[in-house]
Design a protein around this motif. Structure first.
Motif, PDB file in Angstrom:
ATOM      1  N   ALA A 112       0.910  -1.417  -0.156  1.00 48.32           N
ATOM      2  CA  ALA A 112      -0.277  -0.142  -0.209  1.00 48.32           C
ATOM      3  C   ALA A 112       0.895   1.296  -0.128  1.00 48.32           C
ATOM      4  O   ALA A 112       0.443   1.873  -0.392  1.00 48.32           O
ATOM      5  CB  ALA A 112      -0.822  -0.298   1.523  1.00 48.32           C
ATOM      6  N   THR A 249      -8.383   1.981  -0.407  1.00 48.75           N
ATOM      7  CA  THR A 249      -6.750   2.168  -0.661  1.00 48.75           C
ATOM      8  C   THR A 249      -7.178   3.326  -1.375  1.00 48.75           C
ATOM      9  O   THR A 249      -6.265   4.253  -1.419  1.00 48.75           O
ATOM     10  CB  THR A 249      -5.883   1.458  -0.562  1.00 48.75           C
ATOM     11  N   SER A 252      -7.599   6.602  -1.177  1.00 44.45           N
ATOM     12  CA  SER A 252      -7.036   7.451  -0.252  1.00 44.45           C
ATOM     13  C   SER A 252      -5.048   8.092  -0.475  1.00 44.45           C
ATOM     14  O   SER A 252      -5.290   8.812  -1.068  1.00 44.45           O
ATOM     15  CB  SER A 252      -6.584   6.185   0.856  1.00 44.45           C
ATOM     16  N   GLU A 298      -5.201   2.387   4.850  1.00 37.67           N
ATOM     17  CA  GLU A 298      -5.821   3.833   4.923  1.00 37.67           C
ATOM     18  C   GLU A 298      -5.120   4.537   5.234  1.00 37.67           C
ATOM     19  O   GLU A 298      -4.707   5.438   4.168  1.00 37.67           O
ATOM     20  CB  GLU A 298      -7.799   4.154   4.838  1.00 37.67           C
ATOM     21  N   ALA A 301      -1.660   4.430   3.388  1.00 37.22           N
ATOM     22  CA  ALA A 301      -1.965   4.669   1.955  1.00 37.22           C
ATOM     23  C   ALA A 301      -2.178   6.125   1.792  1.00 37.22           C
ATOM     24  O   ALA A 301      -1.399   6.807   0.618  1.00 37.22           O
ATOM     25  CB  ALA A 301      -3.292   4.022   0.891  1.00 37.22           C
TER      26      ALA A 301
END
Length: 497
Positions: A112, A249, A252, A298, A301
């Motif tokens: 991520a 994600t 984000s 999140e 990310a």
């Protein structure tokens, strides 16, 4: 269209075999150096500056750009896996990335982060091409009251969302602000909290504070609990992002550059403020509130995407104004001067091959970074399979080496241990660590901007709110503080209805 045509010419420069080689070397060196706590991208570029004397300017700056992006990702690697930020922009990655790693999802957190760096850097560099003159004009108009308002927003935002209570967040922030006071007063030259020590006159480096609070504090905390539970090696888990992870994600990754790029272009703390604000934003918007503090993807990310976009924004003010907004930009400015080149409004006219080759190399470097680090994510994650006594002994060793490398003074090791004990105490009493680091990073700058604003207004407090920008920021702060109270009133009204 002129910018697009120039960018195409830049790709012609950046994609030559020799310049591709310098970009690859820069990315590899940057990632390796970023993994070491305390040796961040600024020190890496500074150390390699003498090595580039024999290179042409284009090759040298392409390599510097690769080091910059590579070191940012390398810093987030140790931040996620070992709770040991390699540099200050990677501090936020530890908040959710390290709990993910401890739960066996370290590879997903690294993936991520890698994709976040790619997305943020890609969008940020596109914005650099399109908006550089406009953002530079806005940055010139921002004054001391605006800088101070931005920093107050960062303080309030991070203390209101971290920890079990706002009081604990505020207490942590005050610890950081106190550490930030150590050294000489920037306005008067008076010593503060130095206890007569000349070594403390320059203050305590933020890298030592971050490594001490995160790495040493974490190692001492683990050591204190190992006797009760010896602890098993942490599983690596599956080495890819699942569909659920991507669904959580992708927004984000796209929101990060919106926050990161403008902050990178103005001298308001580099990548630190946008990563903090991105974390706050993602937590506010998340539909998985229970995951935060336990490993919300999140929270990795968004801040990592913001950090990478901020790096692109940093180049805007450096190339168009000659104004370095971060330590890396300052070192790169010295490198420009080493070659007899002066960044500023005329740079795009006088050195178009250099500028557009450098910008094009950012796209190339990000592709190389993603291609290098996505396959390596599960390999890095296997660090967690090392038994914890050996793992944390290694962390203590590299933390000490990194802290000593900052200034080459033995007293830095003593300060590192003292701050590590403070970090241990903060964990013992439930104080979040991040607000303290923010206080150290932004506290001195906030004080300086506050005093400048008051000097300009002859001591009148109205001088802090005499611009539309500062008024807007303070309105956001009031909303941030009042929002929980408003929500409670709304819920109470609904329950009574």
């Amino acid at each position: 269209m002129d910018a697009l045509n120039s960018l195409m010419d830049g790709f012609g420069t950046a994609l030559t075999p020799i310049n591709l080689l310098w970009a690859a070397i820069g990315v590899l060196l940057g990632t390796a150096i970023g993994v070491l706590p305390g040796i961040g991208p600024a020190m890496a570029v500074a150390l390699l500056l003498p090595v580039t004397y024999g290179l042409n300017p284009i090759g040298a700056f392409i390599m510097f750009a690769g080091i910059y992006y590579g070191a940012m990702f390398g810093g987030s690697t140790t931040s996620i896996l070992l709770n040991t930020p390699g540099e200050s922009a990677a501090v936020v990655a530890a908040m959710e990335g390290n709990p993910m790693a401890k739960s066996g999802r370290g590879a997903q957190a690294l993936a991520a982060a890698a994709i976040g760096h790619f997305a943020g850097g890609l969008i940020g560099t596109i914005l650099l091409v399109l908006l550089a003159p406009t953002v530079a004009e806005l940055a010139v108009d921002i004054g001391a009251p605006d800088y101070f308002a931005i920093m107050v927003l960062a303080f309030i935002a991070v203390t209101s969302v971290l920890g079990s209570s706002r009081i604990r967040g505020l207490a942590s922030l005050l610890i950081g602000l106190t550490i930030g006071l150590v050294g000489l007063d920037q306005m008067t030259g008076q010593q503060r909290l130095t206890f007569g020590s000349l070594q403390l006159a320059d203050g305590i480096d933020v890298v030592i504070v971050a490594v001490g609070l995160f790495a040493i504090g974490e190692a001492l905390w683990v050591a204190a609990h190992l006797r009760r539970s010896p602890g098993e090696p942490i599983p690596v888990g599956r080495p890819w992002l699942g569909k659920a992870d991507v669904r959580r994600t992708w927004k984000s990754w796209l929101r990060g550059p919106v926050i990161g790029f403008p902050f990178g272009a103005i001298p308001a703390g580099g990548a630190e403020i946008p990563t903090f604000l991105s974390y706050v934003t993602e937590k506010r918007l998340s539909k998985h509130k229970d995951d935060w503090g336990k490993g919300a993807i999140e929270g990795v990310a968004g801040p990592e995407s913001a950090a990478s976009a901020s790096a692109a924004g940093t180049l805007v003010s450096m190339l168009t104004l000659g104004l370095p907004t971060t330590a890396v930009a300052a070192v790169m400015l010295a490198a420009f001067q080493q070659y007899g080149i002066q960044p500023g409004p005329l740079l795009f006219e006088r050195e178009p091959d250099l500028v557009w080759g450098l910008i094009a190399s950012l796209f190339v470097g990000m592709v190389l970074l993603l291609a290098l680090n996505l396959p390596l994510a599960p390999v890095w994650a296997k660090l967690l399979r090392i038994p914890r006594p050996y793992l944390y002994a290694g962390i203590m060793f590299f933390a000490a080496v990194g802290a000593y490398a900052v200034g080459g003074e033995v007293i830095d090791l003593v300060i590192l241990l003292i701050i590590g004990l403070i970090g241990f105490g903060m964990r013992r009493y439930g104080l979040p660590v991040l607000p303290a680091v923010i206080g150290v990073i932004l506290g001195p700058n906030a004080e300086q901007q506050l005093r400048r604003a008051l000097q300009i207004s002859d001591g009148s407090v109205s001088g802090l709110v005499n611009t539309p920008f500062s008024v807007t920021v303070y309105a956001v702060i009031v909303l941030l503080l009042a929002w929980p109270l408003l929500m409670k009133l709304v819920k109470r009204g609904r329950s009574e209805a």
